[in-house]
Design an enzyme around this catalytic site. Sequence first.
Site, short mmCIF file in Angstrom:
data_model
loop_
_atom_site.label_atom_id
_atom_site.label_comp_id
_atom_site.label_asym_id
_atom_site.label_seq_id
_atom_site.Cartn_x
_atom_site.Cartn_y
_atom_site.Cartn_z
N ASP A 307 0.87 -1.17 0.00
CA ASP A 307 0.00 0.00 0.00
C ASP A 307 0.92 1.23 0.00
OD1 ASP A 307 -2.13 1.74 0.07
OD2 ASP A 307 -3.17 0.77 1.71
C1 BGC Z 1 -5.09 3.21 0.42
C2 BGC Z 1 -5.37 2.10 -0.57
C3 BGC Z 1 -5.29 2.62 -1.98
C4 BGC Z 1 -3.95 3.29 -2.21
C5 BGC Z 1 -3.76 3.82 -3.61
C6 BGC Z 1 -3.84 3.99 0.06
O1 BGC Z 1 -3.70 5.12 0.86
O2 BGC Z 1 -4.95 2.65 1.71
O3 BGC Z 1 -6.61 1.51 -0.30
O4 BGC Z 1 -5.46 1.58 -2.89
O5 BGC Z 1 -3.83 4.37 -1.29
O6 BGC Z 1 -4.55 4.89 -3.87
#
Ligand code: BGC
Length: 763
Positions: A307
Site C-alpha cells: 500500500d
Molecule cells: C489506500 C489504498 C489505496 C492506495 C492507492 C492507500 O492510501 O490505503 O486503499 O489503494 O492508497 O490509492
Amino acid sequence: MNRLIRIIQHSFFCFCLVSFTVLNSEAQTNETAINAKVNALVKQMSLEEKVGQMAQVSIESLGKIEGDNFVFDPAKLKDAVENYKIGSILNAPGIPLTAAQWNDVIDQIEKAANKTKMKIPVLYGLDDNHGCNYLLDATLFPQEIGQAATWNPSLIFNAGVITAYESRAASVPWTYSPVLDLGVNPQWPRIWEDYGEDPYLTSQMGVAFIKGVQNPLGSKDKLAVSIKHYMAYSDPKSGHDRSDAWIPENYLREYHLPPFAAAVKAGARTVMVNSALINGIPTHINKHLLTDILKNELHFTGFIVTDWQDIENVYRRDHITKNIKDATMLAINAGIDMSMIPYNYKEFCTDLISLVKEGKVPMSRINDAVTRILRVKEELNLFKTPMTYLKDYPKYASAEFHKASYNTAAESITLLKNENNVLPISKTATVLVTGPNANSMRTLNGGWTYTWQGDKTDFYAKQYNTILEAVTNKFGKENVKYEEGVAYNMKGNWSQDSVVDMDATVKAAADVDYILLCLGENSYTETPGNINDVNLSPNQIELAQAMIKTGKPVILILNEGRPRVINKIVPGVAGILDIYLPSNFGADALADILTGDVNPSGKLPITYARYPNDLVNYIHKPSEGGGNPQGGEYDPQWQFGYGLSYTTFDYSNLAINKKTFSPGETADISVTVKNTGSREGKEVVQLFVSDLVASLTPDVKRLRGFEKVDLKPGESKTVTFHLVMKDLAFVNSKNKKILEAGDFKIQINNLTSTFNVNKTETF
Ligand code: BGC
C-alpha cells in the site's frame, strides 16, 4: 424409453467431460505458453530492468494539473519510464479525468515504455472503489457497504462487469478493488469500503465482483483486481486507521483470511497489503503472512503490491529499521513483489540494486517477483494490446449502466423502523426536508469519489439528484420545504458540523405532513476519517430532538459510512431508512422507496450498535451475550441481517434431509417462504448455524448461506441450501481446521432444527 434416457444421459455426461477436459487443457496450454514467454523475457533482463518492474510511482510525481487536465513533464516521464524502467504507475492527479484524457495519459506512458530495450508495457492502476471513481462521467455504484446490504451477488457481479468495461474505455487495466477487510469495528474510518462484518457474506460478494471484473482475463473489457488490504487492516485495537491489531493467528485464519482465500481461489491476480501492523509486526514485512500463507499455502500465483509508502513506513512510522534500505530488504524478502513507493523511486531502485549486489536480497527473490508481475501483464494481454480506447466502448456511461447503479441502490436501502406503517407515504403529502445530508451529492457518495476524500463531489456530480432534488421531483415543488438545520464545515481535513437556524427549521415543520430528517456523516476516508466518539454528532441529535418535539411524524434517513450510535432518537422517530452511501442514483431510489414505488429489501451487513461502549459484532462468544448470567449483554440497536419490508413474509417447513452426517457429507436444508402481505417484495433467506459444543468456545451463530427471493403477494417459494459439513470446521488454538463431532443447530428466521456430525476430522 429408459434405455434411451440413459443413452442421452451418458452422451451428455461424455460431452461435458470432453468439453471440460478440452477447456482445462486449453487453459493449461495457455498457462504454459504464458510462463514460457515470461521466463524468456526475465532471462534477457538486467538487474536494473527487473528492479524497475518492481517499482510503482504516483502520477503526481511526473507532471502537474493545468486547468482541468494533467500534463506530463516530459523529462520526468522519460526518467521514470525510460531510465528507471518503472513497471507501474498509479493514481489520479488530484482531479478526475475524462476517459479521453485518460486515453491520452496512458498513451504517452506506453509510448515511453516502447522506447525501452525490453518494451514492457507499464501497468496502470486506479482505485475503483464504487465504479471508476477517478473517471469523470463514469457510472458510480453504492459503496461496498451498500452493495453488501443488497445481499444480491448478481448485482455486484454486474457492477464488476460495468466497472471493468468503463475502466478499459479509459485504458486502465488494473483496479485496487475489491476491499475484503471485515467491517467489524464501527469506529474504523473505512468500514463503508467493506462488504460488512461477516466472512461468508464478504467472500460471496467479493468473489461475485472479481468474476465480473476479471473473467475472462485478457479480453479487452476486463481488468486484473487487487484484493485488499491483506489482512485484518479493519480490526485495529484503537479503531483508528493504520494502527496495530492484536489478533492471534487462529482468529486471523478463522475470520480475516477466508475472504482472501476465496478470492485467490476465484483467480484474483494481485493482492495489496494491510498498511498497518498485526501484533506489532508491520504486515509488509510479515513473511509468514505474505509468503508462507498467501503464496505457499493458498498457492497465490499473482503478485503482491504494497500500500501507499508502506516500505518507508516500516522505517519512519514503525521504527523497525534505522533506514529505508533495511526496510526494503525486509519487505522484499518477506514476499513483496511491487512497491507503491509512491514518489522517490530512485532511492527504492538504487537501494534494491545494492541489496542484491550485497547478497542481502537473493536474485531468486527478484526473479520470482518480476516473473509474477510480467505474468499478470501477459495475462492481461498488455504486450499485444497495451492500449484500449473510448471509441470502442459504446456503452460507456449509458442509461443501461446507470440503471444497474440505481437497481443496486434500490436493493441496498434498509428499512430499520416503520412504526404503524408510517411508510410508504402518499405522493401528495407535504414534507420538510432537513439535515446536513439533505442537499449534498458529497454525502451520498462518500470518499473515493472524483477525489480521494470525495470533497469535490457537489461540483463534479451536479447532474445527479441530491435527496432534496429527488424528493422535490417526486412530491412536486409546492409540497416540499427545505431547511438545512445543521451544516457540515471543515476544520483542516476533519469534517465538523454546526447548527444553522434551528428556529426556522422548527417553524418550517409546522405546516407539513412529514419531516424527512437526513442525518449522518460527511465524506472521508483513511486517517482524516478517524473519530473519537461513535455517537452521532451532538448538533444532529439536537436537530432530531427538535424535530421529534414538533409532533410531526419524522422519517429518519441515515446517510453514513459507519453506524453512528443514535439510541437517543430512535424511539422518537416514526420511520428509519439506512441508505448508507448509495452514490449518484441513491436519492432517486430513496424517493421511490418513500412513496412505495419500490419496496425496500436491504438487510444490514453489519451490527448496528446501541451503545458506544458495546460494539460487539454478531459473531461473538456466548460469554458476550445470549442470556449468560455472568456474561455481557448482547443488545445491539439492530442485528446483523436485519431489515424490514412493506410486505410480510412467513417461514415454514424447515427440513433437513438427514439427522446425522459424516464430515465428508453435505446436508440439504430447505425452507418455504411465503409473501403474506399485499405487495410484491424481496426477502433475504438467511441460514445461520451454531456449533453447540466445541473444544474452542464456539461462536453463538454463523451465517452459512443466504438467498434473495422475489415473491408476489400470496406467492411462496422453497429455498434449498447445500451445507457442506467441512465448511463448519473451525480453526483451533493450534491453527488447524477441525470439525468436531457433536450437535449443531440451524436457524432460518424463527425456525430451528438440529443435526449431528458423527466423527471428528481435521483438514
Ligand atoms: C489506500 C489504498 C489505496 C492506495 C492507492 C492507500 O492510501 O490505503 O486503499 O489503494 O492508497 O490509492
